[in-house]
Write a protein that holds these residues in place. Structure first.
Motif, PDB file in Angstrom:
ATOM      1  N   GLY A  31       0.758  -1.228   0.000  1.00  0.00           N
ATOM      2  CA  GLY A  31       0.000   0.000   0.000  1.00  0.00           C
ATOM      3  C   GLY A  31       0.790   1.279   0.000  1.00  0.00           C
ATOM      4  N   HIS A  32       2.102   1.218  -0.016  1.00  0.00           N
ATOM      5  CA  HIS A  32       2.906   2.431  -0.056  1.00  0.00           C
ATOM      6  C   HIS A  32       2.975   2.984  -1.487  1.00  0.00           C
ATOM      7  CE1 HIS A  32       4.570   1.988   4.055  1.00  0.00           C
ATOM      8  NE2 HIS A  32       4.416   0.693   3.814  1.00  0.00           N
ATOM      9  N   SER A  33       3.212   4.253  -1.595  1.00  0.00           N
ATOM     10  CA  SER A  33       3.459   4.842  -2.912  1.00  0.00           C
ATOM     11  C   SER A  33       4.744   4.270  -3.493  1.00  0.00           C
ATOM     12  CB  SER A  33       3.569   6.364  -2.798  1.00  0.00           C
ATOM     13  OG  SER A  33       2.374   6.915  -2.285  1.00  0.00           O
ATOM     14  N   ALA A  34       4.785   4.215  -4.811  1.00  0.00           N
ATOM     15  CA  ALA A  34       5.989   3.693  -5.458  1.00  0.00           C
ATOM     16  C   ALA A  34       7.189   4.537  -5.078  1.00  0.00           C
ATOM     17  CB  ALA A  34       5.807   3.688  -6.970  1.00  0.00           C
ATOM     18  N   PRO A  35       8.191   3.956  -4.417  1.00  0.00           N
ATOM     19  CA  PRO A  35       9.333   4.761  -3.969  1.00  0.00           C
ATOM     20  C   PRO A  35      10.286   5.101  -5.108  1.00  0.00           C
ATOM     21  CG  PRO A  35       9.702   2.461  -3.416  1.00  0.00           C
ATOM     22  CD  PRO A  35       8.317   2.543  -4.024  1.00  0.00           C
ATOM     23  N   ALA A  36      10.870   6.265  -5.029  1.00  0.00           N
ATOM     24  CA  ALA A  36      11.906   6.639  -5.994  1.00  0.00           C
ATOM     25  C   ALA A  36      13.275   6.167  -5.529  1.00  0.00           C
ATOM     26  CB  ALA A  36      11.926   8.151  -6.185  1.00  0.00           C
ATOM     27  N   TYR A  37      13.367   5.770  -4.263  1.00  0.00           N
ATOM     28  CA  TYR A  37      14.675   5.485  -3.664  1.00  0.00           C
ATOM     29  C   TYR A  37      14.435   4.575  -2.466  1.00  0.00           C
ATOM     30  CZ  TYR A  37      19.509   6.862  -2.402  1.00  0.00           C
ATOM     31  OH  TYR A  37      20.852   6.890  -2.152  1.00  0.00           O
ATOM     32  N   VAL A  38      15.266   3.555  -2.289  1.00  0.00           N
ATOM     33  CA  VAL A  38      15.175   2.706  -1.096  1.00  0.00           C
ATOM     34  C   VAL A  38      16.577   2.474  -0.532  1.00  0.00           C
ATOM     35  CG1 VAL A  38      13.071   1.491  -1.809  1.00  0.00           C
ATOM     36  CG2 VAL A  38      15.317   0.540  -2.394  1.00  0.00           C
ATOM     37  N   ASN A  39      16.644   2.238   0.753  1.00  0.00           N
ATOM     38  CA  ASN A  39      17.889   1.859   1.421  1.00  0.00           C
ATOM     39  C   ASN A  39      17.861   0.374   1.737  1.00  0.00           C
ATOM     40  OD1 ASN A  39      19.187   4.434   1.646  1.00  0.00           O
ATOM     41  ND2 ASN A  39      17.690   4.968   3.209  1.00  0.00           N
ATOM     42  N   THR A  41      20.534  -2.902   3.555  1.00  0.00           N
ATOM     43  CA  THR A  41      21.708  -3.160   4.398  1.00  0.00           C
ATOM     44  C   THR A  41      22.559  -4.243   3.745  1.00  0.00           C
ATOM     45  OG1 THR A  41      20.428  -2.634   6.371  1.00  0.00           O
ATOM     46  CG2 THR A  41      22.491  -3.826   6.689  1.00  0.00           C
ATOM     47  N   LEU A  42      23.840  -3.955   3.540  1.00  0.00           N
ATOM     48  CA  LEU A  42      24.773  -4.927   2.975  1.00  0.00           C
ATOM     49  C   LEU A  42      25.185  -5.937   4.045  1.00  0.00           C
ATOM     50  CD1 LEU A  42      27.079  -2.597   0.841  1.00  0.00           C
ATOM     51  CD2 LEU A  42      24.971  -3.771   0.174  1.00  0.00           C
ATOM     52  N   PRO A  43      25.772  -7.069   3.640  1.00  0.00           N
ATOM     53  CA  PRO A  43      26.144  -8.098   4.615  1.00  0.00           C
ATOM     54  C   PRO A  43      27.045  -7.607   5.738  1.00  0.00           C
ATOM     55  CG  PRO A  43      26.184  -9.032   2.429  1.00  0.00           C
ATOM     56  CD  PRO A  43      25.927  -7.562   2.251  1.00  0.00           C
ATOM     57  N   ALA A  44      27.910  -6.617   5.457  1.00  0.00           N
ATOM     58  CA  ALA A  44      28.807  -6.107   6.493  1.00  0.00           C
ATOM     59  C   ALA A  44      28.147  -5.036   7.370  1.00  0.00           C
ATOM     60  CB  ALA A  44      30.073  -5.539   5.867  1.00  0.00           C
ATOM     61  N   GLY A  45      26.890  -4.698   7.078  1.00  0.00           N
ATOM     62  CA  GLY A  45      26.156  -3.760   7.920  1.00  0.00           C
ATOM     63  C   GLY A  45      25.996  -2.363   7.376  1.00  0.00           C
ATOM     64  N   GLN A  46      26.638  -2.028   6.235  1.00  0.00           N
ATOM     65  CA  GLN A  46      26.513  -0.681   5.693  1.00  0.00           C
ATOM     66  C   GLN A  46      25.116  -0.464   5.113  1.00  0.00           C
ATOM     67  OE1 GLN A  46      28.776  -3.112   4.620  1.00  0.00           O
ATOM     68  NE2 GLN A  46      30.426  -2.069   3.540  1.00  0.00           N
ATOM     69  N   GLN A  47      24.591   0.737   5.311  1.00  0.00           N
ATOM     70  CA  GLN A  47      23.341   1.143   4.685  1.00  0.00           C
ATOM     71  C   GLN A  47      23.662   1.854   3.371  1.00  0.00           C
ATOM     72  OE1 GLN A  47      19.810   1.409   5.717  1.00  0.00           O
ATOM     73  NE2 GLN A  47      20.266  -0.313   7.070  1.00  0.00           N
ATOM     74  N   VAL A  48      23.061   1.397   2.286  1.00  0.00           N
ATOM     75  CA  VAL A  48      23.290   2.034   0.992  1.00  0.00           C
ATOM     76  C   VAL A  48      21.943   2.259   0.313  1.00  0.00           C
ATOM     77  CG1 VAL A  48      25.600   1.101   0.663  1.00  0.00           C
ATOM     78  CG2 VAL A  48      23.637  -0.201  -0.132  1.00  0.00           C
ATOM     79  N   GLY A  49      21.893   3.278  -0.549  1.00  0.00           N
ATOM     80  CA  GLY A  49      20.658   3.641  -1.216  1.00  0.00           C
ATOM     81  C   GLY A  49      20.675   3.309  -2.694  1.00  0.00           C
ATOM     82  N   PHE A  50      19.502   2.987  -3.244  1.00  0.00           N
ATOM     83  CA  PHE A  50      19.351   2.654  -4.657  1.00  0.00           C
ATOM     84  C   PHE A  50      18.181   3.427  -5.241  1.00  0.00           C
ATOM     85  CE2 PHE A  50      21.821  -0.833  -3.132  1.00  0.00           C
ATOM     86  CZ  PHE A  50      22.564  -1.281  -4.221  1.00  0.00           C
ATOM     87  N   ALA A  51      18.402   3.996  -6.412  1.00  0.00           N
ATOM     88  CA  ALA A  51      17.315   4.630  -7.147  1.00  0.00           C
ATOM     89  C   ALA A  51      16.476   3.548  -7.816  1.00  0.00           C
ATOM     90  CB  ALA A  51      17.870   5.584  -8.194  1.00  0.00           C
ATOM     91  N   ILE A  52      15.175   3.706  -7.774  1.00  0.00           N
ATOM     92  CA  ILE A  52      14.264   2.779  -8.433  1.00  0.00           C
ATOM     93  C   ILE A  52      13.966   3.320  -9.830  1.00  0.00           C
ATOM     94  CG2 ILE A  52      12.031   1.632  -8.322  1.00  0.00           C
ATOM     95  CD1 ILE A  52      14.078   0.838  -6.126  1.00  0.00           C
ATOM     96  N   ALA A  53      14.313   2.529 -10.840  1.00  0.00           N
ATOM     97  CA  ALA A  53      14.209   2.996 -12.220  1.00  0.00           C
ATOM     98  C   ALA A  53      12.770   2.996 -12.722  1.00  0.00           C
ATOM     99  CB  ALA A  53      15.063   2.123 -13.135  1.00  0.00           C
ATOM    100  N   ARG A  54      11.999   1.960 -12.318  1.00  0.00           N
ATOM    101  CA  ARG A  54      10.636   1.853 -12.833  1.00  0.00           C
ATOM    102  C   ARG A  54       9.850   0.909 -11.936  1.00  0.00           C
ATOM    103  NH1 ARG A  54       9.551  -0.373 -18.887  1.00  0.00           N
ATOM    104  NH2 ARG A  54      10.391  -2.245 -17.878  1.00  0.00           N
ATOM    105  N   THR A  55       8.547   1.143 -11.835  1.00  0.00           N
ATOM    106  CA  THR A  55       7.656   0.249 -11.100  1.00  0.00           C
ATOM    107  C   THR A  55       6.428  -0.026 -11.954  1.00  0.00           C
ATOM    108  OG1 THR A  55       6.546   2.114 -10.018  1.00  0.00           O
ATOM    109  CG2 THR A  55       8.400   1.111  -8.844  1.00  0.00           C
ATOM    110  N   GLY A  56       5.696  -1.057 -11.603  1.00  0.00           N
ATOM    111  CA  GLY A  56       4.499  -1.393 -12.367  1.00  0.00           C
ATOM    112  C   GLY A  56       3.945  -2.729 -11.914  1.00  0.00           C
ATOM    113  N   GLY A  57       3.216  -3.384 -12.808  1.00  0.00           N
ATOM    114  CA  GLY A  57       2.645  -4.670 -12.483  1.00  0.00           C
ATOM    115  C   GLY A  57       1.232  -4.560 -11.942  1.00  0.00           C
TER     116      GLY A  57
END
Length: 357
Positions: A31-39, A41-57
């Motif tokens: 039910g959330h709005s399609a995010p433009a960006y999500v964070n 956690t990598l295996p070593a514990g770092q938080q990193v962000g990713f841009a979402i290119a496209r959503t749908g379905g």
């Protein structure tokens, strides 16, 4: 580093991209709005962000896509579109992974994923589980996660997947979530998985080759099956060090003249970027063999191993066999104390055997 050069930029594994896409799709499903960006956690514990290119379905099966950024690594999946589609499952199912278009299926034993499973490696699976659990208030959800890679089946033709028994597309890889530029970690991981598959099939003789010509040469020389062939490329160390811990009865190393010269001089990475062969050291092999100072001097002054080999051939000197012998010594040193019978074959560019030890 050269004065005007810049630090090489790190990138993200297909596993990290799939994790970010899966988290975004899960948020949409809930039910959330399609995010433009999500964070994530990598295996070593770092938080990193990713841009979402496209959503749908569909509302009950949304997807999200992330564009793979390999940084400055020469990765064939750089720029690929990684998609995750999420569907809810009945209570108690947990998270189930499926291969969508462009993701392969495991068909042979020896890999870290069971036969019949989608080729999504253990670390990416764990990352996706952790991301969905975090997004679900700390409770692991019951969900089907379908990972796809646009054009993945075509891209897989440029990998070792078919030899490993991964058919239909790419593997979703990564142990750290990060691609270190020019580490070629995916290639080294493929080398290790190739050894695992061969061991699972109880093969007793493997051949590691630096390229297509030497691979064809060693296969014909020993009549080996495809699953015994390990395309190590420049990563001799990646193969030898893994076999030291996971031995097989017999190993042949097969390669061209220049790369086997470098192996004999102790290089574990045979790429030209890692440094040239030492021509004076090559000349010392000649002196140690028959004390021919004129040929040794000519070789020492040669700009390339290929030219040095040509001079030796013109005089009927068995330089290829000396190169094979020195390479074999390096192989034995690295494999020790594993009980592996080893030999080395050296081929010229035409596929002719010019050295053996």
């Amino acid at each position: 580093m050269a004065p005007n050069s810049h630090p090489l930029r790190r990138g993200w594994t297909t596993g990290s991209c799939a994790t970010a896409a899966a988290k975004a799709a899960w948020l949409i499903l809930n039910g959330h709005s399609a995010p433009a960006y999500v964070n994530i956690t990598l295996p070593a514990g770092q938080q990193v962000g990713f841009a979402i290119a496209r959503t749908g379905g569909a509302p009950d099966a949304p997807f999200a896509e992330v564009i793979k950024d390999a940084g400055d690594d020469p990765d064939i999946t750089h720029g690929a579109l990684i998609r995750a589609t999420i569907k809810t499952l009945p209570t108690g199912c947990g998270i189930v992974f499926q291969a969508g278009p462009g993701v392969g299926t495991v068909t042979r034993p020896g890999l870290p994923i069971a036969v019949g499973e989608p080729a999504i490696n253990p670390t990416p699976r764990a990352m996706i589980r952790a991301a969905l659990t975090e997004a679900n208030a700390g409770i692991c959800p019951d969900a089907e996660v379908i990972i796809s890679v646009e054009n993945g089946e075509k891209l897989a033709e440029r990998t070792l997947n078919s030899r490993l028994g991964i058919l239909g597309g790419l593997s979703i890889l990564g142990t750290t979530g990060i691609v270190v530029p020019f580490s070629c970690s995916a290639w080294i991981e493929s080398i290790h998985r190739g050894v695992d598959v061969a061991r699972a099939e109880d093969l007793t003789h493997l051949a590691g080759s630096t390229g297509n010509v030497s691979e064809k040469g060693v296969q014909k020389f020993y009549n080996l099956p495809d699953s015994a062939l390990i395309e190590m490329g420049d990563f001799a160390g990646g193969l030898l060090k893994y076999l030291r811990k996971h031995p097989v009865p017999r190993l042949t190393i097969s390669g061209g003249i220049a790369k086997m010269t470098k192996l004999g001089q102790g290089f574990m990475d045979l790429h030209s970027k890692r440094g040239p062969a030492d021509m004076r050291q090559l000349a010392e092999l000649v002196l140690a063999y028959n004390g021919n100072p004129d040929l040794a001097d000519t070789i020492a002054r040669s700009p390339t191993v290929a030219e040095a080999f040509l001079h030796a051939s013109q005089q009927g000197f068995p330089l290829g066999y000396l190169i094979a012998r020195s390479a074999l010594q390096t192989v034995k040193d690295v494999l020790h104390p594993a009980p592996i019978q080893a030999d080395v074959l050296v081929f010229d560019r035409a596929g002719n055997l010019v050295g053996q030890a």
